[in-house]
Design an enzyme around this catalytic site. Structure first.
Site, PDB file in Angstrom:
ATOM      1  N   ARG A  59       0.859  -0.992   0.033  1.00 31.20           N
ATOM      2  CA  ARG A  59       0.105  -0.032   0.008  1.00 31.20           C
ATOM      3  C   ARG A  59       0.842   1.308   0.004  1.00 31.20           C
ATOM      4  O   ARG A  59       0.300   2.112  -0.521  1.00 31.20           O
ATOM      5  CB  ARG A  59      -1.143   0.240   1.136  1.00 31.20           C
ATOM      6  CG  ARG A  59      -1.655   1.174   1.219  1.00 31.20           C
ATOM      7  CD  ARG A  59      -2.982   1.126   2.079  1.00 31.20           C
ATOM      8  NE  ARG A  59      -2.820   0.543   3.118  1.00 31.20           N
ATOM      9  CZ  ARG A  59      -2.524   0.561   4.429  1.00 31.20           C
ATOM     10  NH1 ARG A  59      -1.863   2.160   4.428  1.00 31.20           N
ATOM     11  NH2 ARG A  59      -2.377   0.049   5.282  1.00 31.20           N
ATOM     12  N   TYR A 112     -11.801  18.493 -16.302  1.00 26.08           N
ATOM     13  CA  TYR A 112     -12.516  17.138 -16.570  1.00 26.08           C
ATOM     14  C   TYR A 112     -13.588  16.936 -15.536  1.00 26.08           C
ATOM     15  O   TYR A 112     -13.624  17.376 -14.554  1.00 26.08           O
ATOM     16  CB  TYR A 112     -11.241  16.171 -16.280  1.00 26.08           C
ATOM     17  CG  TYR A 112     -11.768  14.611 -16.121  1.00 26.08           C
ATOM     18  CD1 TYR A 112     -12.024  14.064 -17.411  1.00 26.08           C
ATOM     19  CD2 TYR A 112     -12.039  13.914 -15.262  1.00 26.08           C
ATOM     20  CE1 TYR A 112     -12.471  12.759 -17.511  1.00 26.08           C
ATOM     21  CE2 TYR A 112     -12.448  12.634 -15.213  1.00 26.08           C
ATOM     22  CZ  TYR A 112     -12.601  12.040 -16.375  1.00 26.08           C
ATOM     23  OH  TYR A 112     -13.031  10.795 -16.314  1.00 26.08           O
ATOM     24  N   ASP A 184      -3.244  19.735 -14.452  1.00 19.81           N
ATOM     25  CA  ASP A 184      -3.494  18.529 -15.384  1.00 19.81           C
ATOM     26  C   ASP A 184      -2.981  18.197 -16.540  1.00 19.81           C
ATOM     27  O   ASP A 184      -3.291  18.920 -17.637  1.00 19.81           O
ATOM     28  CB  ASP A 184      -5.132  18.293 -15.181  1.00 19.81           C
ATOM     29  CG  ASP A 184      -5.424  16.850 -15.786  1.00 19.81           C
ATOM     30  OD1 ASP A 184      -4.770  16.264 -16.497  1.00 19.81           O
ATOM     31  OD2 ASP A 184      -6.568  16.299 -15.125  1.00 19.81           O
ATOM     32  N   LYS A 209      -4.777   7.088 -19.961  1.00 23.64           N
ATOM     33  CA  LYS A 209      -5.004   7.780 -21.354  1.00 23.64           C
ATOM     34  C   LYS A 209      -3.713   7.427 -21.925  1.00 23.64           C
ATOM     35  O   LYS A 209      -3.230   6.519 -22.314  1.00 23.64           O
ATOM     36  CB  LYS A 209      -5.391   9.216 -21.070  1.00 23.64           C
ATOM     37  CG  LYS A 209      -6.708   9.383 -20.179  1.00 23.64           C
ATOM     38  CD  LYS A 209      -7.792   8.865 -20.655  1.00 23.64           C
ATOM     39  CE  LYS A 209      -8.860   8.985 -19.692  1.00 23.64           C
ATOM     40  NZ  LYS A 209      -9.160  10.286 -18.986  1.00 23.64           N
TER      41      LYS A 209
END
Ligand code: PLP
Length: 394
Positions: A59, A112, A184, A209
Protein backbone atom coordinates in the site's frame (compact mmCIF):
# COMPACT_ATOMS: atom_id res chain seq x y z
CA UNK A 1 21.73 4.81 -14.83
CA UNK A 2 19.68 7.07 -17.12
CA UNK A 3 21.05 10.49 -17.99
CA UNK A 4 18.48 13.05 -16.84
CA UNK A 5 19.35 15.13 -19.92
CA UNK A 6 18.64 12.29 -22.38
CA UNK A 7 15.89 12.89 -24.96
CA UNK A 8 12.23 12.11 -24.29
CA UNK A 9 12.26 8.98 -26.47
CA UNK A 10 15.32 7.64 -24.66
CA UNK A 11 13.87 8.41 -21.23
CA UNK A 12 10.57 6.76 -22.14
CA UNK A 13 12.45 3.53 -22.83
CA UNK A 14 15.17 3.52 -20.17
CA UNK A 15 14.25 5.78 -17.24
CA UNK A 16 13.34 4.14 -13.94
CA UNK A 17 14.53 0.70 -14.97
CA UNK A 18 17.93 0.68 -13.26
CA UNK A 19 17.09 -1.38 -10.19
CA UNK A 20 18.28 -5.00 -10.52
CA UNK A 21 15.18 -6.82 -9.33
CA UNK A 22 15.24 -10.28 -10.92
CA UNK A 23 18.64 -11.75 -11.71
CA UNK A 24 19.31 -9.69 -14.79
CA UNK A 25 15.84 -9.77 -16.34
CA UNK A 26 15.77 -7.04 -18.98
CA UNK A 27 12.16 -6.12 -18.11
CA UNK A 28 10.83 -4.77 -14.82
CA UNK A 29 9.21 -7.74 -13.03
CA UNK A 30 5.68 -7.60 -11.65
CA UNK A 31 6.25 -7.93 -7.93
CA UNK A 32 2.95 -9.31 -6.63
CA UNK A 33 3.73 -9.30 -2.95
CA UNK A 34 1.62 -7.53 -0.35
CA UNK A 35 4.52 -7.29 2.10
CA UNK A 36 8.33 -7.57 2.13
CA UNK A 37 10.11 -9.73 4.70
CA UNK A 38 13.17 -8.97 6.85
CA UNK A 39 14.79 -11.79 8.86
CA UNK A 40 16.93 -9.18 10.64
CA UNK A 41 14.77 -6.90 12.78
CA UNK A 42 17.36 -4.09 12.76
CA UNK A 43 17.46 -4.09 8.95
CA UNK A 44 13.64 -4.12 8.96
CA UNK A 45 13.56 -1.12 11.30
CA UNK A 46 16.04 0.80 9.11
CA UNK A 47 13.78 0.37 6.06
CA UNK A 48 10.60 1.08 8.03
CA UNK A 49 12.07 4.35 9.32
CA UNK A 50 13.37 5.32 5.87
CA UNK A 51 17.05 5.09 6.88
CA UNK A 52 17.67 2.42 4.21
CA UNK A 53 15.99 1.97 0.82
CA UNK A 54 13.52 -0.90 0.52
CA UNK A 55 9.87 -1.81 0.72
CA UNK A 56 7.66 -2.76 3.68
CA UNK A 57 4.08 -3.06 2.44
CA UNK A 58 2.65 -2.53 -1.05
CA UNK A 59 0.00 0.00 0.00
CA UNK A 60 2.99 2.27 0.65
CA UNK A 61 5.61 1.28 -1.93
CA UNK A 62 6.29 -1.58 -4.31
CA UNK A 63 9.24 -2.17 -6.71
CA UNK A 64 7.14 -2.32 -9.93
CA UNK A 65 5.13 0.73 -8.92
CA UNK A 66 8.34 2.55 -7.98
CA UNK A 67 9.78 1.93 -11.47
CA UNK A 68 6.68 3.51 -13.05
CA UNK A 69 6.94 6.53 -10.72
CA UNK A 70 10.63 6.95 -11.49
CA UNK A 71 10.07 6.81 -15.26
CA UNK A 72 7.39 9.51 -14.98
CA UNK A 73 9.54 11.62 -12.64
CA UNK A 74 12.32 11.73 -15.23
CA UNK A 75 9.96 12.22 -18.19
CA UNK A 76 8.45 15.32 -16.53
CA UNK A 77 11.81 16.54 -15.22
CA UNK A 78 10.51 16.52 -11.62
CA UNK A 79 12.07 16.25 -8.16
CA UNK A 80 9.65 13.55 -7.02
CA UNK A 81 6.72 11.38 -8.12
CA UNK A 82 3.99 9.32 -6.51
CA UNK A 83 1.28 7.20 -8.13
CA UNK A 84 -2.40 6.36 -7.63
CA UNK A 85 -5.03 3.79 -8.61
CA UNK A 86 -6.64 6.22 -11.10
CA UNK A 87 -6.27 9.77 -12.39
CA UNK A 88 -9.21 10.86 -10.24
CA UNK A 89 -7.48 9.42 -7.15
CA UNK A 90 -4.41 11.54 -8.01
CA UNK A 91 -6.59 14.64 -8.35
CA UNK A 92 -8.77 14.14 -5.25
CA UNK A 93 -5.86 13.01 -3.02
CA UNK A 94 -3.87 16.09 -4.08
CA UNK A 95 -6.73 18.52 -3.45
CA UNK A 96 -7.66 16.96 -0.09
CA UNK A 97 -3.99 17.03 1.00
CA UNK A 98 -3.43 20.68 0.08
CA UNK A 99 -6.76 22.21 1.15
CA UNK A 100 -8.18 22.76 4.65
CA UNK A 101 -11.42 24.36 5.88
CA UNK A 102 -11.39 28.09 5.15
CA UNK A 103 -9.01 27.75 2.19
CA UNK A 104 -9.88 28.94 -1.30
CA UNK A 105 -9.18 27.06 -4.53
CA UNK A 106 -9.36 28.78 -7.92
CA UNK A 107 -9.87 26.81 -11.12
CA UNK A 108 -11.80 26.94 -14.40
CA UNK A 109 -15.23 25.71 -15.49
CA UNK A 110 -13.84 23.38 -18.17
CA UNK A 111 -11.90 20.92 -16.01
CA UNK A 112 -12.42 17.18 -16.53
CA UNK A 113 -15.95 16.11 -15.47
CA UNK A 114 -14.81 14.18 -12.38
CA UNK A 115 -12.59 17.05 -11.24
CA UNK A 116 -15.53 19.42 -11.64
CA UNK A 117 -17.60 17.14 -9.38
CA UNK A 118 -14.87 17.20 -6.69
CA UNK A 119 -14.95 21.01 -6.84
CA UNK A 120 -18.73 21.38 -6.75
CA UNK A 121 -19.94 18.37 -4.73
CA UNK A 122 -17.21 17.35 -2.25
CA UNK A 123 -14.81 20.19 -1.37
CA UNK A 124 -17.56 22.66 -0.29
CA UNK A 125 -18.76 20.09 2.31
CA UNK A 126 -15.43 20.58 4.10
CA UNK A 127 -15.72 24.36 4.21
CA UNK A 128 -13.43 24.93 1.25
CA UNK A 129 -14.32 27.86 -1.01
CA UNK A 130 -14.27 26.90 -4.70
CA UNK A 131 -14.10 29.55 -7.42
CA UNK A 132 -14.48 28.28 -11.01
CA UNK A 133 -13.72 30.91 -13.65
CA UNK A 134 -14.63 31.24 -17.30
CA UNK A 135 -11.87 29.21 -18.97
CA UNK A 136 -11.12 31.61 -21.83
CA UNK A 137 -11.03 34.73 -19.62
CA UNK A 138 -7.46 35.12 -18.35
CA UNK A 139 -8.15 38.52 -16.75
CA UNK A 140 -11.01 37.06 -14.70
CA UNK A 141 -8.82 34.16 -13.54
CA UNK A 142 -6.05 36.57 -12.51
CA UNK A 143 -8.55 38.75 -10.64
CA UNK A 144 -9.96 35.76 -8.72
CA UNK A 145 -6.46 34.50 -7.90
CA UNK A 146 -5.59 37.96 -6.52
CA UNK A 147 -8.56 37.70 -4.12
CA UNK A 148 -6.87 34.76 -2.40
CA UNK A 149 -5.78 31.34 -3.54
CA UNK A 150 -4.32 28.43 -1.60
CA UNK A 151 -4.41 26.24 -4.74
CA UNK A 152 -4.63 27.29 -8.38
CA UNK A 153 -5.76 24.24 -10.35
CA UNK A 154 -5.28 24.37 -14.14
CA UNK A 155 -5.93 21.98 -17.02
CA UNK A 156 -4.89 22.58 -20.65
CA UNK A 157 -5.91 21.73 -23.32
CA UNK A 158 -9.39 21.18 -21.87
CA UNK A 159 -11.96 18.49 -22.44
CA UNK A 160 -13.91 18.38 -24.78
CA UNK A 161 -13.56 21.79 -26.49
CA UNK A 162 -9.74 21.98 -26.38
CA UNK A 163 -9.48 25.43 -24.83
CA UNK A 164 -5.90 26.47 -24.01
CA UNK A 165 -4.78 28.29 -20.86
CA UNK A 166 -1.68 30.50 -20.86
CA UNK A 167 0.36 28.53 -18.34
CA UNK A 168 3.29 30.95 -17.84
CA UNK A 169 0.88 33.86 -17.21
CA UNK A 170 -1.45 32.02 -14.80
CA UNK A 171 1.34 30.19 -12.96
CA UNK A 172 2.96 33.59 -12.29
CA UNK A 173 -0.37 34.90 -10.92
CA UNK A 174 -0.73 31.89 -8.61
CA UNK A 175 2.81 32.15 -7.33
CA UNK A 176 2.46 35.89 -6.59
CA UNK A 177 -0.30 34.92 -4.14
CA UNK A 178 1.78 32.11 -2.61
CA UNK A 179 -0.62 29.48 -3.95
CA UNK A 180 0.32 25.96 -4.98
CA UNK A 181 -0.12 25.67 -8.76
CA UNK A 182 -1.31 22.26 -9.99
CA UNK A 183 -1.66 21.40 -13.71
CA UNK A 184 -3.52 18.42 -15.20
CA UNK A 185 -1.24 17.58 -18.17
CA UNK A 186 -3.22 14.52 -19.36
CA UNK A 187 -4.16 15.83 -22.83
CA UNK A 188 -0.70 17.18 -23.66
CA UNK A 189 1.60 14.51 -22.12
CA UNK A 190 5.23 15.39 -21.28
CA UNK A 191 6.03 14.95 -24.98
CA UNK A 192 4.09 18.14 -25.84
CA UNK A 193 4.03 20.29 -22.70
CA UNK A 194 6.17 20.73 -19.55
CA UNK A 195 4.28 22.76 -16.93
CA UNK A 196 7.04 22.28 -14.32
CA UNK A 197 9.52 24.08 -16.60
CA UNK A 198 7.02 26.97 -16.73
CA UNK A 199 6.97 27.19 -12.91
CA UNK A 200 4.11 24.90 -11.86
CA UNK A 201 4.54 23.18 -8.48
CA UNK A 202 2.76 19.93 -9.34
CA UNK A 203 1.69 18.08 -12.48
CA UNK A 204 -1.02 15.41 -12.57
CA UNK A 205 -1.88 12.81 -15.21
CA UNK A 206 -4.55 10.27 -15.75
CA UNK A 207 -2.07 7.55 -16.74
CA UNK A 208 -5.09 5.65 -18.09
CA UNK A 209 -4.94 7.79 -21.23
CA UNK A 210 -1.83 8.56 -23.32
CA UNK A 211 0.78 7.40 -20.77
CA UNK A 212 -0.44 3.79 -20.75
CA UNK A 213 -1.75 4.27 -24.27
CA UNK A 214 -3.39 0.86 -24.64
CA UNK A 215 -6.65 1.38 -22.71
CA UNK A 216 -5.98 -1.70 -20.58
CA UNK A 217 -4.94 -0.22 -17.22
CA UNK A 218 -6.13 2.57 -14.91
CA UNK A 219 -3.66 4.76 -13.05
CA UNK A 220 -2.70 8.25 -11.93
CA UNK A 221 0.57 10.04 -11.29
CA UNK A 222 1.63 13.20 -9.46
CA UNK A 223 5.07 14.76 -10.06
CA UNK A 224 6.76 17.94 -8.89
CA UNK A 225 8.16 19.61 -5.77
CA UNK A 226 9.58 16.95 -3.40
CA UNK A 227 8.05 18.41 -0.21
CA UNK A 228 4.56 18.65 -1.71
CA UNK A 229 4.73 15.21 -3.35
CA UNK A 230 5.79 13.74 0.02
CA UNK A 231 2.70 15.27 1.70
CA UNK A 232 0.37 13.84 -0.94
CA UNK A 233 2.17 10.46 -0.80
CA UNK A 234 1.50 10.37 2.96
CA UNK A 235 -2.21 11.09 2.40
CA UNK A 236 -2.36 8.33 -0.24
CA UNK A 237 -0.45 5.73 1.80
CA UNK A 238 -2.93 6.21 4.66
CA UNK A 239 -6.09 6.58 2.56
CA UNK A 240 -5.13 3.73 0.25
CA UNK A 241 -5.74 4.72 -3.41
CA UNK A 242 -2.62 2.75 -4.39
CA UNK A 243 -1.62 1.74 -7.93
CA UNK A 244 -1.42 -2.05 -8.17
CA UNK A 245 1.77 -3.69 -9.53
CA UNK A 246 0.10 -5.33 -12.53
CA UNK A 247 -1.29 -2.00 -13.72
CA UNK A 248 2.08 -0.35 -13.04
CA UNK A 249 3.68 -2.96 -15.30
CA UNK A 250 1.17 -2.32 -18.12
CA UNK A 251 1.70 1.44 -17.79
CA UNK A 252 5.49 0.98 -17.86
CA UNK A 253 5.23 -1.10 -21.01
CA UNK A 254 2.93 1.44 -22.63
CA UNK A 255 5.26 4.30 -21.71
CA UNK A 256 8.11 2.79 -23.71
CA UNK A 257 6.36 3.85 -26.93
CA UNK A 258 4.95 7.16 -25.59
CA UNK A 259 7.23 9.32 -27.71
CA UNK A 260 6.55 7.34 -30.91
CA UNK A 261 2.82 7.26 -30.34
CA UNK A 262 2.31 10.89 -29.37
CA UNK A 263 4.42 12.32 -32.18
CA UNK A 264 2.41 10.28 -34.70
CA UNK A 265 -0.86 11.29 -33.02
CA UNK A 266 0.17 14.98 -33.15
CA UNK A 267 0.74 14.80 -36.91
CA UNK A 268 -2.37 12.76 -37.60
CA UNK A 269 -4.65 14.97 -35.48
CA UNK A 270 -3.40 18.13 -37.21
CA UNK A 271 -4.04 16.64 -40.67
CA UNK A 272 -7.48 15.36 -39.63
CA UNK A 273 -8.45 18.69 -38.03
CA UNK A 274 -7.50 20.54 -41.24
CA UNK A 275 -9.45 17.99 -43.32
CA UNK A 276 -12.57 18.30 -41.14
CA UNK A 277 -12.45 22.10 -41.20
CA UNK A 278 -12.84 21.98 -45.00
CA UNK A 279 -15.92 19.70 -44.99
CA UNK A 280 -19.37 21.17 -45.62
CA UNK A 281 -21.11 18.83 -43.13
CA UNK A 282 -18.83 20.07 -40.33
CA UNK A 283 -19.82 23.23 -38.49
CA UNK A 284 -16.71 23.84 -36.42
CA UNK A 285 -13.45 22.11 -35.47
CA UNK A 286 -11.73 22.56 -32.10
CA UNK A 287 -7.98 21.83 -32.21
CA UNK A 288 -5.18 24.03 -30.78
CA UNK A 289 -2.99 23.34 -33.83
CA UNK A 290 -5.39 25.09 -36.22
CA UNK A 291 -4.69 28.78 -36.93
CA UNK A 292 -8.47 29.32 -36.47
CA UNK A 293 -8.24 28.20 -32.80
CA UNK A 294 -8.77 31.24 -30.53
CA UNK A 295 -5.67 30.44 -28.41
CA UNK A 296 -3.49 29.09 -31.23
CA UNK A 297 -0.69 31.58 -30.47
CA UNK A 298 -0.59 30.56 -26.78
CA UNK A 299 -0.56 26.88 -27.78
CA UNK A 300 2.35 27.50 -30.18
CA UNK A 301 4.29 29.19 -27.38
CA UNK A 302 3.85 26.56 -24.69
CA UNK A 303 3.38 23.27 -26.59
CA UNK A 304 5.82 21.43 -28.83
CA UNK A 305 2.96 19.45 -30.40
CA UNK A 306 -0.81 19.98 -30.21
CA UNK A 307 -1.84 16.51 -29.03
CA UNK A 308 -3.95 13.63 -30.29
CA UNK A 309 -7.42 14.86 -29.29
CA UNK A 310 -9.69 17.11 -31.34
CA UNK A 311 -13.41 17.76 -31.37
CA UNK A 312 -15.87 18.97 -33.98
CA UNK A 313 -19.54 19.81 -34.37
CA UNK A 314 -21.70 18.36 -37.11
CA UNK A 315 -24.36 20.46 -38.80
CA UNK A 316 -27.65 18.86 -37.80
CA UNK A 317 -26.88 18.43 -34.09
CA UNK A 318 -27.71 15.26 -32.19
CA UNK A 319 -29.53 13.62 -35.16
CA UNK A 320 -26.40 13.98 -37.29
CA UNK A 321 -24.29 12.51 -34.47
CA UNK A 322 -26.60 9.47 -34.29
CA UNK A 323 -26.35 8.91 -38.05
CA UNK A 324 -22.63 9.53 -38.28
CA UNK A 325 -21.20 7.51 -35.39
CA UNK A 326 -22.25 3.99 -36.47
CA UNK A 327 -20.68 4.53 -39.90
CA UNK A 328 -17.11 4.94 -38.65
CA UNK A 329 -15.09 1.80 -39.26
CA UNK A 330 -11.86 2.62 -37.43
CA UNK A 331 -13.06 3.97 -34.09
CA UNK A 332 -14.25 2.65 -30.77
CA UNK A 333 -17.40 4.45 -29.69
CA UNK A 334 -16.37 4.63 -26.04
CA UNK A 335 -15.67 6.94 -23.08
CA UNK A 336 -11.89 6.98 -23.34
CA UNK A 337 -9.04 8.76 -25.11
CA UNK A 338 -5.30 8.56 -25.65
CA UNK A 339 -5.33 4.95 -26.87
CA UNK A 340 -3.61 3.27 -29.84
CA UNK A 341 -7.07 2.88 -31.38
CA UNK A 342 -9.07 5.91 -32.44
CA UNK A 343 -11.87 6.56 -29.93
CA UNK A 344 -14.89 8.76 -30.56
CA UNK A 345 -17.86 9.87 -28.51
CA UNK A 346 -20.21 12.77 -27.73
CA UNK A 347 -19.92 14.62 -24.38
CA UNK A 348 -23.43 13.34 -23.51
CA UNK A 349 -22.03 9.81 -23.08
CA UNK A 350 -18.39 10.60 -22.21
CA UNK A 351 -16.91 13.64 -20.45
CA UNK A 352 -20.23 15.25 -19.45
CA UNK A 353 -22.46 12.25 -18.83
CA UNK A 354 -23.46 13.64 -15.41
CA UNK A 355 -24.81 16.89 -16.87
CA UNK A 356 -28.26 17.60 -18.29
CA UNK A 357 -28.72 18.91 -21.83
CA UNK A 358 -29.35 22.39 -20.40
CA UNK A 359 -26.20 22.25 -18.24
CA UNK A 360 -24.11 21.24 -21.26
CA UNK A 361 -25.58 24.10 -23.27
CA UNK A 362 -24.78 26.53 -20.43
CA UNK A 363 -21.18 25.25 -20.45
CA UNK A 364 -20.93 25.97 -24.18
CA UNK A 365 -20.98 22.31 -25.22
CA UNK A 366 -23.18 21.88 -28.32
CA UNK A 367 -25.26 18.69 -28.77
CA UNK A 368 -23.64 18.09 -32.18
CA UNK A 369 -20.12 17.91 -30.68
CA UNK A 370 -17.93 14.83 -31.06
CA UNK A 371 -14.62 14.22 -29.32
CA UNK A 372 -12.22 12.34 -31.58
CA UNK A 373 -9.07 10.88 -30.01
CA UNK A 374 -6.73 9.93 -32.83
CA UNK A 375 -5.05 6.52 -32.56
CA UNK A 376 -1.90 5.30 -34.28
CA UNK A 377 -3.64 4.06 -37.45
CA UNK A 378 -2.52 5.42 -40.85
CA UNK A 379 -3.72 9.01 -41.17
CA UNK A 380 -5.05 8.39 -44.71
CA UNK A 381 -7.26 5.54 -43.49
CA UNK A 382 -8.78 7.69 -40.77
CA UNK A 383 -9.44 10.55 -43.19
CA UNK A 384 -11.05 8.14 -45.69
CA UNK A 385 -13.17 6.70 -42.88
CA UNK A 386 -14.36 10.14 -41.75
CA UNK A 387 -14.93 11.21 -45.34
CA UNK A 388 -17.20 8.22 -46.08
CA UNK A 389 -19.19 8.72 -42.87
CA UNK A 390 -19.63 12.43 -43.61
CA UNK A 391 -20.72 11.74 -47.21
CA UNK A 392 -23.58 9.62 -45.89
CA UNK A 393 -24.94 12.67 -44.02
CA UNK A 394 -25.58 14.78 -47.09
C1 PLP B 1 -9.61 10.72 -17.75
C2 PLP B 1 -9.14 12.00 -17.17
C3 PLP B 1 -9.02 12.15 -15.77
C4 PLP B 1 -9.43 11.06 -14.80
O1 PLP B 1 -8.62 9.94 -14.92
P1 PLP B 1 -9.09 8.44 -14.51
O2 PLP B 1 -7.86 7.65 -14.72
O3 PLP B 1 -10.24 8.09 -15.44
O4 PLP B 1 -9.55 8.50 -13.10
C5 PLP B 1 -8.55 13.36 -15.30
N1 PLP B 1 -8.21 14.37 -16.12
C6 PLP B 1 -8.32 14.26 -17.47
C7 PLP B 1 -7.95 15.42 -18.33
C8 PLP B 1 -8.78 13.08 -18.04
O5 PLP B 1 -8.91 12.98 -19.36
Amino acid sequence: MTQANAGTGTLAVWAGEGEDLAQGATQVPVVLSAAFGYPDVDAWLDVALGRQPGHIYSRNTNPTVRAFEEKMRLLEGAQAATSFSTGMAAISNTLFTLLSPGDRVVSVKDTYGGTNKVFLEFLPRFGIEVCLCDTADHEAIEAEVARGCRVLYLETPTNPTLKVLDLARLIAAGRRMGGVVVVDNTFATPVNQRPLALGADLVIHSATKFLGGHADALGGILVGDAGLVEQVYHYREINGATLDPMSAYLLLRGLKTLYLRVRHQNQSALAIAAFLEAQEQVERVFYPGLPSHPQHEIARRQMTGFGGVLSFTLKGGWDAVRNFLPRLRYAHRAANLGAVETVVGPPATTSHVECSREERAAMGIPEGLLRYSVGIEDTEDLIADLSAALASLS
